[in-house]
Design an enzyme around this catalytic site. Structure first.
Site, PDB file in Angstrom:
ATOM      1  N   GLY A 151      59.242  20.622  84.894  1.00 48.25           N
ATOM      2  CA  GLY A 151      58.668  19.532  84.124  1.00 48.25           C
ATOM      3  C   GLY A 151      59.680  18.985  83.131  1.00 48.25           C
ATOM      4  CB  CYS A 152      59.945  15.703  81.456  1.00 44.05           C
ATOM      5  SG  CYS A 152      58.238  15.497  80.911  1.00 44.05           S
ATOM      6  CE1 TYR A 153      57.468  16.135  75.738  1.00 45.50           C
ATOM      7  CE2 TYR A 153      55.626  16.322  77.251  1.00 45.50           C
ATOM      8  CZ  TYR A 153      56.255  15.673  76.210  1.00 45.50           C
ATOM      9  OH  TYR A 153      55.675  14.568  75.642  1.00 45.50           O
TER      10      TYR A 153
END
Lengths: 348, 348, 348, 348
Positions: A151-153
């Site tokens: 995921g991006c985070y």
């Protein structure tokens, strides 16, 4: 470079991560796009959906059930969360997969169920999936057939904290990750909350204390710490298209200095093409990685004794999604890892 | 309302806080602007510097040394930090003062010197100054001749944390204040770092672990805790004109729940016209207070046991500067506290 | 002011123009909101939909068919275009109406049909409707029961060009209106084209040469010229929430100078509280009228002989919609025209 | 490609066009940066001024008078207007020059003096300079030693109007060019007018009827028309970093249709790698060319008979400055024209 190019398909090409994959792969010396799917927009040329790329010579978008897999070597799966498990489980075995959805990121089925509200639909497949945070799991990615793209985070959080936890330089308790994200992370489907007039000139917290990327971060940090880690992860939505900045507040282990933390990151990422650690005491800006696959970190001394602050930035569509996905494909296919990704940041 | 209006002067009227004071006072039922100073732009009409207010009937801007103080009841001092101490020390005693600079906010001369690099130039005067966080120091403000108007960042931090520390609901250690600010806080003087192209579409941390508002926050929290408090205060600069959001991470005292923290804030600010505490578990947006004197708080349970998150927002030019300044003037002059400040937020 | 307040209802209160009406009327000395409707969100408090106004004491939103009209003096109708004709035709005669939709703006049924693709559903009612560009039709508005509130784009275009055409200072041919608008003009319903990531950091033309406001502008200019006027009207969508700027390119009548045009506008709008004509050769900015009911004009000499340029700005939600609607209500009810509208622009 | 690379110097490397040149040249297969000058910041590494490019291996910035020209093949001159004439006149003859300033763009010394207020300081050199609008003057550029790189605004205006005037499809009178620009066109030197808070959420016209790019546009159009052309050129400043959109309003020659205009542009730019003409009736967005060297045009029928509208977009730092400069260098050095410029637009 070989003349035989990797044949690539993109499932769910009409979203922002799909467009970003096309932008990268258009100039990839060893890959060629042979398949684009987009259910709602099937039959339409890609350039109608993304006019900035209309000059590229691309296949017309089709429905997934129209795809001919025999001609495809690698699939990037950018489908909505939830629909992906069945699609990937149904692919022929010769097709390698980089999945950009969340469907295969959580390796514990119970955790998956807790956060996504349904049984995991492909638990057997899950067992062979490799978590594709490239710098941390490169060897496994090289041998994988199915990679769960992070995921991006979770990407900057794990890249910075993993070496520190492994070396026990920081405590695994009381880690606070205050994240600020641009809006493309929320996708291109129209929703009131991401309209221009609702986003410009303001900021707000959302999913505070309960975002679905929290268990993914915790999974990675627990691997690193050899222990169950629970973190505070608090995302905020702000007026920018691309970019994530994470301000990470940590407690130093006894006798450890912030400078040592910095040194540990410098050493860990020496020679890594996409990870840049700034000089001690300085911090990065999201706009300095926009459009590139870089992730940048800064380490600063905290005013409170025994603490340090790490600031990390990435472009959520690049290192946070499509850039890392191509990086993983390169590793899976035995290509140079930076191929197609030598894209400079666009500033201003 | 009385027909005799309070005669108001604004020193340093050509900056953003000056314009905001004019915007508020233009419709204040019991005040009238009789003096505007602006050294570099002396002799020019206010409407040339701020065309959006050119229709108002205002005195021409003059130099401070041209001012006739005999006709002035209250001065708002919006001069740059550093020049203010002498100016205010030189004013006649009949003039009341609300100082928007940082020059009188730190009550310990040693702390002032540590952070501002010079001896305080009006230490006697400092002793009679009152710190003007209105909701917390209303009685003292009412009797003050000189009020130090709080900094933009310290306002939400102190409003939320003061009751919690006073009631010992949270620990005074390990308080982390991650702040996100719009750019008007940096003033109107041209600097590369606040050019549009350097700010739009991005975010960055600055003065991490060493911002001058940290000692001001600590001073207030120490008053509340009855103890020396050191906080982590980490500001970030983001693309919005107005607004500050603070994500405040705290540790609960033994046995205290996040719901109790929420309840304590609700009770403390019941009946306060400018402080709004949202329902438990929800958080505010900066854009929902823009242009108004409101400060809004939300309290959320942290995923990490024993912790809670407070999110506070304000308009840095209003409750964070000029709005609170007028609120203080109202209290000092015995006027209704909300007079002139019944301005609704402008959204979108 | 009388103690008996005008009882106001807002139909379609959950959109941006609805919120803006509430913001204005909240401090209107002679009006009180007694009815809010919102079909999709019926039963919910207004403050849930617009949290920035949650502190106001307002009626819960209901469905239109639940409304009790007996207690209502004036209705602001902010319903989507197309549904309005029937709703207004069905209201009891004692209710005065300011309609913010396009449904009653075009007085020729054939023109209406051409641009909206359907027969006008209330042609009898149309005959008694008054076009509410207040400064130009004030006397008729004062006697009207139903007022069609002008479109956002037509307001500055007509205000500037009407006096010039009436006095034959400019030619009625070759008028070019290049308009730049913020996105709230497109409403709050989620659409891909108005997502933050699709609007920020860019500009594009839309409906070039065929926008529905063209016939409305032409209708007004034809009234002024006593002749059929066809204009080029080219709108552009840009990254701002509020504001319209129109650059209007005109040909001067024989012997007329740009200075004379300027003079004509100055004279025409002398004493008008909401129309400001800047000194010759200077031009206004949208941000200088944001949040206010002002419209501002500048006149500049063109480099091409025999031509002049008029630049006009307004806040599309205020003078371009809700502000002018309240202005019309004030006129219809015999109240001071500026009541509730003495709101200063919010800059920055 | 040859192994011997073109040795490139950039004068004035610390501005936005300098950074953009570095971004492009960093991946240019046949060029290498050997010299960077920046007077105020001499002695500092380039990456301090532009951290997003700090990972590149670049020479330290020096003062111009420290430069060793013997090792330089081509100079990009990105110095402020006015200082450039002497610098370029003083270069040794073996150095080819692409000048990004305005100093050599106007070929009539009287016109230069009229608009820049001083005698041209290098009138002899001016005679050998070639105007570098690549698509229109390619043959001359190929043989030039000194190329005057066009201004940002004049590029789309001339590219679209030149073929139409040459073929007498439009009248040379009454051409109106309404331009909307991002703020990087104003450079990186701090000025109040380009601060974030002065630019965000608004738009304004500037230099209306008197911008210095007007005579440059007129010069090019006069060449095309074989006649003196005077145009209305009205620029506007809006909240975006990069991008220019020009809405160009033209009168058709007798019997000519808008479709014919479109066809003429399609034919003229067939095969041009950087000019894209969209299908008739559709118009481009600035964000669809951001970061690329593309210029895109759309042609639309005007509602007013006998007229047409052309909408053109470019990235002002690319085709409007540094991109076209590299394109010109490629032509001057006999390299493939697109080398280094195959950069896709970055959207969103």
């Amino acid at each position: 470079m070989s003349d035989v190019k990797v044949k690539v398909g993109i499932l769910g090409a009409s979203g922002y991560t799909g467009a970003e994959l096309v932008r990268i792969l258009a100039h990839h010396a060893a890959a060629e796009i042979v398949l684009l799917t987009a259910d709602r927009r099937a039959g339409r040329p890609f350039g109608e959906v993304f006019p900035h790329l209309a000059h590229l010579n691309l296949p017309t978008m089709i429905r997934i059930d129209e795809a001919d897999w025999s001609n495809v070597d690698v699939i990037f799966c950018a489908l909505p969360h939830g629909t992906t498990q069945e699609v990937i489980a149904g692919l022929p075995q010769h097709v390698k997969v980089v999945d950009l959805s969340a469907d295969f990121r959580l390796f514990d089925p119970a955790t998956y169920k807790e956060w996504y509200g349904a049984e995991h639909a492909a638990q057997d497949l899950q067992k062979e999936v490799v978590y594709g945070l490239t710098e941390l799991h490169r060897e496994k990615v090289a041998k994988a057939r199915v990679v769960a793209n992070p995921g991006c985070y979770p990407t900057p959080a794990q890249l910075s904290l993993t070496p520190l936890l492994e070396q026990k330089l920081i405590l695994s308790q009381d880690i606070i990750i205050d994240a600020k994200s641009g809006v493309t992370g929320a996708g291109r489907s129209p929703k009131e909350g991401i309209l221009f007039a609702e986003i410009t000139e303001g900021i707000h917290a959302y999913a505070t204390g309960g975002h679905r990327h929290a268990p993914e971060i915790e999974q990675g940090l627990s691997w690193a710490a050899g222990d169950d880690v629970i973190v505070n992860f608090s995302p905020h939505l702000m007026p920018m298209s691309r970019g994530i900045l994470e301000s990470i507040y940590v407690k130093l282990a006894d006798g450890v200095t912030p400078e040592q933390i910095h040194e540990a990151l410098v050493k860990r990422y020496e020679g890594e093409p996409f990870v840049r650690v700034l000089p001690f005491g300085t911090t990065p800006q999201t706009r300095h990685v926009r459009g590139s696959n870089f992730v940048m970190f800064g380490v600063v001394k905290d005013r409170v004794p025994g603490r340090a602050i790490i600031v990390g930035v990435e472009d959520n569509l690049m290192k946070g999604a499509s850039g890392q996905a191509v990086q993983n494909m390169n590793v899976m296919m035995g290509l140079p890892e930076t191929m197609g990704l030598e894209l400079e940041p666009l500033f201003p």
